[in-house]
Motif scaffolding. Structure first.
Motif, short mmCIF file in Angstrom:
data_model
loop_
_atom_site.label_atom_id
_atom_site.label_comp_id
_atom_site.label_asym_id
_atom_site.label_seq_id
_atom_site.Cartn_x
_atom_site.Cartn_y
_atom_site.Cartn_z
N GLY A 1 0.83 -1.20 0.00
CA GLY A 1 0.00 0.00 0.00
C GLY A 1 0.86 1.25 0.00
O GLY A 1 2.09 1.18 0.00
N LEU A 2 0.21 2.39 0.03
CA LEU A 2 0.93 3.67 -0.06
C LEU A 2 1.86 3.89 1.14
O LEU A 2 2.98 4.38 0.97
N THR A 3 1.41 3.55 2.34
CA THR A 3 2.26 3.78 3.50
C THR A 3 3.48 2.85 3.49
O THR A 3 4.58 3.26 3.83
N GLY A 4 3.30 1.61 3.09
CA GLY A 4 4.44 0.70 2.94
C GLY A 4 5.39 1.19 1.87
O GLY A 4 6.61 1.10 2.02
N GLN A 5 4.84 1.71 0.78
CA GLN A 5 5.69 2.26 -0.29
C GLN A 5 6.45 3.48 0.19
O GLN A 5 7.61 3.68 -0.16
N ALA A 6 5.80 4.30 1.03
CA ALA A 6 6.48 5.48 1.58
C ALA A 6 7.63 5.05 2.49
O ALA A 6 8.72 5.62 2.43
N GLY A 7 7.42 4.03 3.32
CA GLY A 7 8.48 3.53 4.18
C GLY A 7 9.64 2.94 3.39
O GLY A 7 10.80 3.16 3.71
N ALA A 8 9.31 2.21 2.32
CA ALA A 8 10.36 1.65 1.46
C ALA A 8 11.13 2.76 0.77
O ALA A 8 12.36 2.69 0.64
N SER A 9 10.43 3.80 0.35
CA SER A 9 11.08 4.94 -0.31
C SER A 9 12.02 5.67 0.64
O SER A 9 13.13 6.05 0.26
N ALA A 10 11.57 5.87 1.89
CA ALA A 10 12.42 6.55 2.88
C ALA A 10 13.70 5.76 3.14
O ALA A 10 14.78 6.33 3.22
N LEU A 11 13.58 4.43 3.27
CA LEU A 11 14.76 3.60 3.48
C LEU A 11 15.68 3.66 2.26
O LEU A 11 16.90 3.77 2.40
N GLY A 12 15.10 3.62 1.07
CA GLY A 12 15.90 3.71 -0.16
C GLY A 12 16.64 5.04 -0.26
O GLY A 12 17.81 5.08 -0.66
N ILE A 13 15.97 6.13 0.11
CA ILE A 13 16.60 7.44 0.08
C ILE A 13 17.77 7.49 1.07
O ILE A 13 18.86 7.97 0.75
N ALA A 14 17.54 6.98 2.29
CA ALA A 14 18.61 6.98 3.30
C ALA A 14 19.81 6.16 2.83
O ALA A 14 20.96 6.59 2.98
N ARG A 15 19.56 5.00 2.24
CA ARG A 15 20.66 4.16 1.76
C ARG A 15 21.39 4.84 0.59
O ARG A 15 22.62 4.76 0.50
N ALA A 16 20.65 5.48 -0.30
CA ALA A 16 21.28 6.17 -1.43
C ALA A 16 22.11 7.36 -0.94
O ALA A 16 23.17 7.65 -1.50
N LEU A 17 21.64 8.05 0.10
CA LEU A 17 22.42 9.15 0.66
C LEU A 17 23.74 8.64 1.22
O LEU A 17 24.77 9.31 1.11
N CYS A 18 23.74 7.46 1.82
CA CYS A 18 24.98 6.87 2.33
C CYS A 18 25.93 6.52 1.19
O CYS A 18 27.15 6.62 1.37
N VAL A 19 25.38 6.11 0.05
CA VAL A 19 26.23 5.83 -1.11
C VAL A 19 26.83 7.14 -1.64
O VAL A 19 28.00 7.20 -1.99
N ALA A 20 26.01 8.20 -1.64
CA ALA A 20 26.47 9.50 -2.14
C ALA A 20 27.54 10.11 -1.23
O ALA A 20 28.52 10.68 -1.71
N ASP A 21 27.34 10.00 0.09
CA ASP A 21 28.27 10.59 1.04
C ASP A 21 28.31 9.73 2.29
O ASP A 21 27.36 9.75 3.09
N GLU A 22 29.36 8.99 2.48
CA GLU A 22 29.49 8.07 3.62
C GLU A 22 29.48 8.82 4.95
O GLU A 22 29.16 8.24 5.99
N ASN A 23 29.80 10.12 4.96
CA ASN A 23 29.80 10.90 6.19
C ASN A 23 28.40 11.12 6.74
O ASN A 23 28.25 11.51 7.90
N LEU A 24 27.35 10.88 5.94
CA LEU A 24 25.97 11.05 6.40
C LEU A 24 25.49 9.83 7.18
O LEU A 24 24.47 9.89 7.86
N ARG A 25 26.20 8.73 7.08
CA ARG A 25 25.76 7.47 7.70
C ARG A 25 25.52 7.60 9.21
O ARG A 25 24.48 7.13 9.70
N PRO A 26 26.41 8.18 10.01
CA PRO A 26 26.15 8.26 11.45
C PRO A 26 24.87 9.03 11.80
O PRO A 26 24.13 8.62 12.69
N VAL A 27 24.60 10.10 11.08
CA VAL A 27 23.39 10.89 11.35
C VAL A 27 22.14 10.09 11.01
O VAL A 27 21.18 10.05 11.78
N LEU A 28 22.16 9.43 9.85
CA LEU A 28 21.01 8.65 9.42
C LEU A 28 20.80 7.43 10.31
O LEU A 28 19.67 7.08 10.65
N LYS A 29 21.88 6.80 10.71
CA LYS A 29 21.78 5.62 11.57
C LYS A 29 21.27 6.00 12.95
O LYS A 29 20.42 5.30 13.52
N LYS A 30 21.77 7.09 13.50
CA LYS A 30 21.36 7.55 14.83
C LYS A 30 19.86 7.83 14.87
O LYS A 30 19.20 7.57 15.87
#
Length: 122
Positions: A71-100
């Protein structure tokens, strides 16, 4: 759009999202549709944009998301996780903030099909 992009996959329940981040101005497109049109609920929009806000990259990337399943809420959660993971690929220095802030943890909850059949006596 630029040829260089950062890609990641996010999943939640039965939803799956493939996210691509391109250097840009902050435009988000979901399944070839504008972000606000695909996710009309404000809570889903906030969920998706939260990793960008916490990492201070809200206007730095154009985002293309391909979602399917669930559903839409599950898709939104999957999208948020995908964005966070892609941000870590773009800049590894963002990982601690996103993980915290819990953006890199996959939500494993899903309705078990076998349990549903057991309840029906199959």
């Amino acid at each position: 759009m630029s040829a260089r992009y950062y890609e990641a996959v996010g999943r939640r329940k039965t939803s799956s999202a493939r996210v691509r981040l391109y250097p840009g101005t902050g435009t988000i497109v979901v399944n070839e549709r504008p972000f606000g049109e695909y996710f009309p609920r404000e809570t889903d929009q906030l969920l998706i944009s939260r990793p960008l806000q916490m990492s201070d990259t809200a206007g730095s990337f154009n985002i293309s998301i391909q979602v399917n399943g669930g559903g839409l809420t599950g898709q939104a959660g999957a999208s948020a996780l995908g964005i966070a993971r892609a941000l870590c690929v773009a800049d590894e220095n963002l990982r601690p903030v996103l993980k915290k802030n819990g953006f890199l943890v996959r939500d494993p909850r899903a309705k078990a099909v076998a349990a549903a059949f057991a309840d029906w006596g199959w």
